[in-house]
Design an enzyme around this catalytic site. Structure first.
Site, PDB file in Angstrom:
ATOM      1  N   GLU A 150       5.908  30.213  30.933  1.00 21.69           N
ATOM      2  CA  GLU A 150       5.028  29.116  30.459  1.00 21.69           C
ATOM      3  C   GLU A 150       4.159  28.507  31.364  1.00 21.69           C
ATOM      4  O   GLU A 150       3.087  27.968  31.077  1.00 21.69           O
ATOM      5  CB  GLU A 150       5.924  28.049  29.677  1.00 21.69           C
ATOM      6  CG  GLU A 150       6.786  28.231  28.450  1.00 21.69           C
ATOM      7  CD  GLU A 150       7.938  29.424  28.573  1.00 21.69           C
ATOM      8  OE1 GLU A 150       8.308  30.193  27.838  1.00 21.69           O
ATOM      9  OE2 GLU A 150       8.471  29.551  29.741  1.00 21.69           O
ATOM     10  N   ARG A 159       7.577  35.619  26.272  1.00 16.96           N
ATOM     11  CA  ARG A 159       7.964  34.328  25.769  1.00 16.96           C
ATOM     12  C   ARG A 159       6.774  33.629  25.341  1.00 16.96           C
ATOM     13  O   ARG A 159       6.792  33.148  24.242  1.00 16.96           O
ATOM     14  CB  ARG A 159       8.984  33.789  26.537  1.00 16.96           C
ATOM     15  CG  ARG A 159       9.754  32.607  25.580  1.00 16.96           C
ATOM     16  CD  ARG A 159      10.806  32.105  26.200  1.00 16.96           C
ATOM     17  NE  ARG A 159      10.614  31.237  27.349  1.00 16.96           N
ATOM     18  CZ  ARG A 159      11.487  30.668  28.168  1.00 16.96           C
ATOM     19  NH1 ARG A 159      12.868  30.789  27.758  1.00 16.96           N
ATOM     20  NH2 ARG A 159      11.376  30.150  29.331  1.00 16.96           N
ATOM     21  N   ASP A 200      19.774  41.087  30.896  1.00 12.17           N
ATOM     22  CA  ASP A 200      19.276  39.583  31.346  1.00 12.17           C
ATOM     23  C   ASP A 200      19.245  39.544  32.890  1.00 12.17           C
ATOM     24  O   ASP A 200      19.594  40.460  33.601  1.00 12.17           O
ATOM     25  CB  ASP A 200      20.147  38.760  30.402  1.00 12.17           C
ATOM     26  CG  ASP A 200      19.396  37.544  30.204  1.00 12.17           C
ATOM     27  OD1 ASP A 200      18.443  36.871  31.064  1.00 12.17           O
ATOM     28  OD2 ASP A 200      19.285  36.758  29.099  1.00 12.17           O
ATOM     29  N   HIS A 250      21.028  39.680  20.791  1.00  9.78           N
ATOM     30  CA  HIS A 250      20.870  39.098  22.017  1.00  9.78           C
ATOM     31  C   HIS A 250      21.615  37.807  21.706  1.00  9.78           C
ATOM     32  O   HIS A 250      21.733  37.164  20.983  1.00  9.78           O
ATOM     33  CB  HIS A 250      19.462  39.011  22.508  1.00  9.78           C
ATOM     34  CG  HIS A 250      19.370  38.164  24.204  1.00  9.78           C
ATOM     35  ND1 HIS A 250      20.081  38.588  25.108  1.00  9.78           N
ATOM     36  CD2 HIS A 250      18.717  37.257  24.511  1.00  9.78           C
ATOM     37  CE1 HIS A 250      19.979  38.021  25.911  1.00  9.78           C
ATOM     38  NE2 HIS A 250      19.030  37.169  25.879  1.00  9.78           N
ATOM     39  N   ASP A 265      10.128  36.767  30.795  1.00 13.17           N
ATOM     40  CA  ASP A 265      10.516  35.270  30.422  1.00 13.17           C
ATOM     41  C   ASP A 265       9.943  34.392  31.248  1.00 13.17           C
ATOM     42  O   ASP A 265       9.359  34.469  32.092  1.00 13.17           O
ATOM     43  CB  ASP A 265      11.910  35.665  30.391  1.00 13.17           C
ATOM     44  CG  ASP A 265      12.637  34.310  29.883  1.00 13.17           C
ATOM     45  OD1 ASP A 265      12.209  33.753  28.897  1.00 13.17           O
ATOM     46  OD2 ASP A 265      14.018  34.124  29.957  1.00 13.17           O
ATOM     47  N   ASP A 290      15.030  31.067  22.696  1.00 14.34           N
ATOM     48  CA  ASP A 290      16.363  30.811  22.606  1.00 14.34           C
ATOM     49  C   ASP A 290      17.023  30.106  21.550  1.00 14.34           C
ATOM     50  O   ASP A 290      17.430  28.931  21.520  1.00 14.34           O
ATOM     51  CB  ASP A 290      16.670  30.222  23.950  1.00 14.34           C
ATOM     52  CG  ASP A 290      16.518  30.965  25.099  1.00 14.34           C
ATOM     53  OD1 ASP A 290      16.271  32.059  24.987  1.00 14.34           O
ATOM     54  OD2 ASP A 290      16.143  30.150  26.465  1.00 14.34           O
TER      55      ASP A 290
END
Length: 928
Positions: free
Chosen positions: A515, A594, A398, A668, A512, A610
């Site tokens: 958006e 994502r 990450d 994860h 990630d 998440d």
């Protein structure tokens, strides 16, 4: 009410399309004319209704609105058919506000929790809409003009619209409504173009002239799939709305949301606007998928896709009915008529594109956490997994691997050994995947951070309305956002990845925060006034603003404004990333994103975000992965054992069992929580986790073949039960179990403290995967033993599953002996197939570099037929054939005519071992 008038068209109307006229017979109502609005969806005898409702309303009126008498036309509309005329959120709708729009006002009680229920303000039957003024034939369908003579209540009504209808195939059609005079934004998605008109469509299309409406029927059953006369069409510059009745309540899709697989139609509004938020019921989540699948009475299915990327909401109501509301673009619909759910999804993917074939290693087990803290600690976890011989194909990091959370860097102290770690992974047949975010740090001294300096020099970031880079805040602090709608950004992205790959030769990428996520609302300067950031209507988005935790809708991008492109951001980044990986590695790209949008499966997989270490989160992962199967993104899974919060040994064991059957399987964990990889648990839990991963690895040949079928023709991998049993109404609401393909039923434990699980077993013979013992079900709920170390798996009769002796990596597994599992049907037949290639090269099927085998059983003869061969198949050996459901003990077994030793158990399992057959050679095996 308005009547239907005959239209004069330039050419005779085709059988597939006609305009409803006075006195014409309609299969929808069975009466002389097709009435608009609620009568158009036909459920009521008006006289009885009127007397009942009038009594109720007058009682309400006497207490609520003294002296006010409702117009009779409002009383005629039953509650379930009231289409909302005042959908604005956080507005107390008064009678005065409602009537200013020309609508009916009747107070109704709210739903539990304060949620909106029956609209207080709703359209009367005669609310002004568009009129179909002309309709002419085209080579592919027809074109018409729609005219609105009385303005609606949003600014910049478009008075003249163009209707385009194309009968693209016999099983789907394309209906587009847009401004007749001025071009409007269209989603830049490559879709196939029809070359000729469908000759034998399984649908018929009718139009209502005044008010305009579309009526689509399935020819075989007469079922009305769409009837848009139930509420007025509104088409303003920033408010587009169209409603339809639905033929049943069994509706799925419309992502991305956390919900049951089967949506509730009890006044349920689903918002589509990509948003960074932990999965929560009723929130708009990371991606936008304006597609629904609906199961009709009798088992037929159809799907509807609205090709629109603007902020949108879909309102569901118990009529049953549905309303699309979007604030830009076009009304651009594809309707797919299946007729079964598998075919609907295949047809949808023929439009948006079939998913990419993943590399084999992508289907292995992945391990990650935020908070390893260093490359050495990451390496220790990998070594512990190897020490316990627990399968693992990929190790991830990450954002803590980065230097100051900046893309394309790694921490020179804590992750100094990262290049060595990656080299060690590769030495052991394992892969490395790292995270990347689209927010590029903007505060470094000039000349010290090439990604920002070069992106700024080339003008590759989102800009404000003033033409300067829009600055938000993400993990590294103040950031600019890459504009992936600009082709030049793709080249810059490639160059950054090439520079980093030279130091850390990663194998896949995790994109990630796309958006895009922003820790500020809009930018460091907020957002400017105007109708992009504050449109006349804002859908029910989390935060009540388009810029909530993202960038300003007014931000300028190369191909349009962010207002139009926001929901495409993750797709455009995935496309750039896939292209870069292909150029860097020359192999199939592996990307997990994502944020997603239709066609994303061509470039990436998806994880469900998440989640939390809670039992309900584990449950919700099943409808989540099944929904993404509908969306054409088969490579999907949730964070196994949960991302945030602290897991328990029992929860993590059960979740590892379920997660071993996610198409994409990754454990994860967040920072500052205890580790949850398999090595940290008790010997019993660790063994249970290891064993279920070994089961997954044994099934890799079967799973890989399912992905080939997804890539080739749009089959689903993880599959709802109703796809295979569409006429079994019990399956329509099941989302605590699922299938792999058509053959393997997975029944996980989703509750704490139990040693059994209730699962639905559809009609037919099913075999225990581990033992081959049979269950003959009439279609019933069965109690299955489920001690903590056991996951229930059942093989469907008539199936053949190619399996393999599992290793600790996919690379090791693919060298091992194959075991073919045959599950005989009640008529002693079975079928299966196997796709085999090198597991990572580009376009192996398209280039012919693959093997494809078909397995058949009939009349006690198993046959393996090689339909296509490649050199890879010569390196693999079939070792064992296990046949479930052999009712009589055989006296002998013949392999290609030669007698072979065998074993036969009381549970009717015949096993023939030591076959020693090359996968590249066809053979037959007979038992007598």
């Amino acid at each position: 009410m308005k009547s239907y008038q005959k239209l004069t068209t330039a050419v005779p109307q085709p059988a597939a399309c006609r305009v409803e006229e006075e006195g014409a017979t309609s299969t929808l109502t069975g009466r002389g004319k097709l009435a608009p609005w609620w009568v158009g969806s036909g459920l009521l005898v008006a006289a009885v209704l009127l007397s009942t409702i009038t009594v109720w309303v007058l009682r309400q009126v006497s207490g609520g609105w003294p002296g006010y008498l409702l117009p009779p036309k409002c009383l005629l509309v039953p509650e379930s058919h009231r289409f909302d005329c005042y959908p604005e959120q956080h507005v107390v709708v008064t009678q005065e506000l409602c009537e200013s729009r020309g609508c009916c006002f009747i107070e109704s009680p709210s739903l539990a929790g304060g949620k909106r229920g029956v609209p207080w303000c709703f359209y009367p039957p005669d609310f002004p809409s568009y009129t179909l003024e002309s309709l002419n034939q085209t080579a592919l369908g027809m074109v018409g003009l729609l005219v609105r003579r009385q303005k609606a209540y949003y600014p910049r009504d478009i008075e003249v619209l163009q209707l385009d209808v194309e009968f693209e195939t016999d099983t789907w059609l394309h209906i587009k409504i847009t401004d007749a005079a001025n071009p409007r934004y269209e989603v830049p998605l490559e879709v196939p173009r029809a070359m000729k008109r469908a000759e034998n469509p399984i649908y018929s299309l009718d139009f209502s002239r005044d008010p305009f409406g579309v009526l689509l029927r399935r020819r075989a059953t007469g079922t009305v799939l769409l009837n848009t006369t139930v509420a007025p069409l509104i088409f303003a510059d920033q408010f587009l709305q169209i409603s339809t009745s639905l033929p049943s309540r069994f509706l799925y899709g419309l992502g991305e949301h956390r919900s049951t697989l089967l949506h509730s139609l009890d006044w349920n509004t689903l918002t589509l606007w990509a948003r960074d938020v932990s999965p929560t019921e009723s929130f708009n989540l990371y991606g936008a998928h304006p597609f629904y699948l609906l199961m009709e009475e009798g088992g037929d299915a159809h799907g509807v896709f609205l090709l629109n990327s603007n902020a949108m909401e879909v309102a569901l109501q118990p009529a049953p009915g549905l309303t699309w509301r979007t604030i830009g673009g076009l009304l651009d619909f594809y309707i797919f008529l299946g007729p079964d759910p598998n075919m609907v999804i295949q047809q949808y993917q023929q439009v948006i594109g079939f998913p990419a074939m993943p590399p084999l290693w992508a289907l292995g087990f992945h391990l990650c956490r935020w908070g390893y803290g260093s490359s050495n600690e990451t390496w220790q976890t990998v070594r512990a997994m190897r020490n316990y011989q627990i399968p693992q194909d990929a190790q991830w990091n990450d954002i803590d691997y980065m230097d100051g959370y900046r893309d394309f860097t790694f921490d020179p102290q804590k992750f100094a050994s990262l290049p060595s770690l990656v080299a060690d992974l590769h030495k052991h047949g394992q892969r490395y995947v790292m995270i990347l975010d689209p927010g590029i740090s903007s505060t470094n001294p000039h000349g010290s951070y090439w990604p920002f300096d070069e992106g700024l020099r080339r003008g590759l970031f989102l800009n404000t309305t003033q033409g300067q880079p829009l600055i938000g805040q993400v993990w590294p602090g103040f950031t600019a956002f890459a504009d992936f709608s600009n082709p030049d950004t793709h080249q810059w992205w490639l160059e950054n990845l090439q520079r980093f790959h030279a130091h850390v030769p990663f194998d896949g990428l995790w994109i990630d925060m796309n958006e895009p996520s922003n820790f500020m609302d809009g930018s460091e300067d907020g957002c400017p006034p105007g109708e992009l950031d504050s449109p006349p209507y804002t859908p029910a988005v989390l935060g009540n603003s388009l810029s909530a935790k993202t960038v300003c809708a007014s931000a300028k991008q190369e191909s349009s404004v962010h207002y139009n492109l926001h929901n495409l951001y993750g797709l455009m980044e995935a496309k750039a990333t896939a292209s870069a990986l292909i150029q860097i590695r020359g192999k199939r790209p592996f990307i997990i994103s994502r944020s997603t949008f239709p066609s994303q499966g061509r470039y990436s997989g998806h994880w469900l975000g998440d989640n939390r270490s809670q039992w309900k989160d584990m449950y919700y992962s099943i409808p989540g992965l099944l929904s993404f199967s509908l969306f054409g993104i088969p490579l999907v899974g949730a964070d196994i054992c949960g991302f945030s919060g602290s897991t328990s040994e029992e929860l993590c064991t059960r979740w590892m069992q379920l997660g071993a059957f996610y198409p994409f399987a990754r454990n994860h964990n967040t920072q500052n929580e205890k580790a949850q990889d398999p090595t940290v648990f008790s010997p019993a839990a660790r063994t249970a986790m290891k064993n279920v991963l070994l089961t997954r690895y044994s099934l890799l040949p079967f799973l890989y073949t399912l992905f080939h079928r997804a890539h080739l023709q749009g089959d689903t991998v993880a599959r709802p039960l109703f796809f295979e049993f569409p006429r079994d109404v019990t399956t329509l609401g099941l989302d605590r179990q699922f299938l792999w393909g058509r053959s393997l039923l997975v029944t996980p434990v989703l509750e704490p403290g139990v040693d059994s699980v209730m699962g639905y077993v559809p009609h037919g013979v099913w075999y225990d995967f581990y033992t081959g013992s049979s269950v003959n079900s009439s279609g019933e709920m069965l109690k299955m033993s489920a001690p903590l170390e056991h996951l229930n798996l059942h093989v469907r009769e008539g199936s053949i599953l190619p399996t393999q002796k599992p290793g600790t990596t996919s690379e090791a597994t693919r060298r091992n002996l194959l075991r073919i599992i045959v599950a005989l049907s009640s008529s002693a037949t079975a079928w299966g197939d196997l796709f085999w290639d090198d597991g990572e090269s580009l376009d192996t099927f398209e280039r012919g570099s693959y093997s494809y085998l078909v397995f058949n059983v009939t009349q006690n003869i198993f046959t393996s037929t090689v339909l296509h061969a490649s050199t890879e198949a010569t390196e693999v050996t079939i070792g064992t054939l296990s046949i479930f459901g052999v009712r009589e003990p055989p006296s002998k077994v013949l392999l290609n005519g030669q007698q072979k030793p065998f074993s036969y158990l009381d549970n009717q399992v015949l096993t023939v071992s030591d076959l020693g057959l090359s996968l590249s050679q066809g053979f037959s095996l007979r038992w007598l």
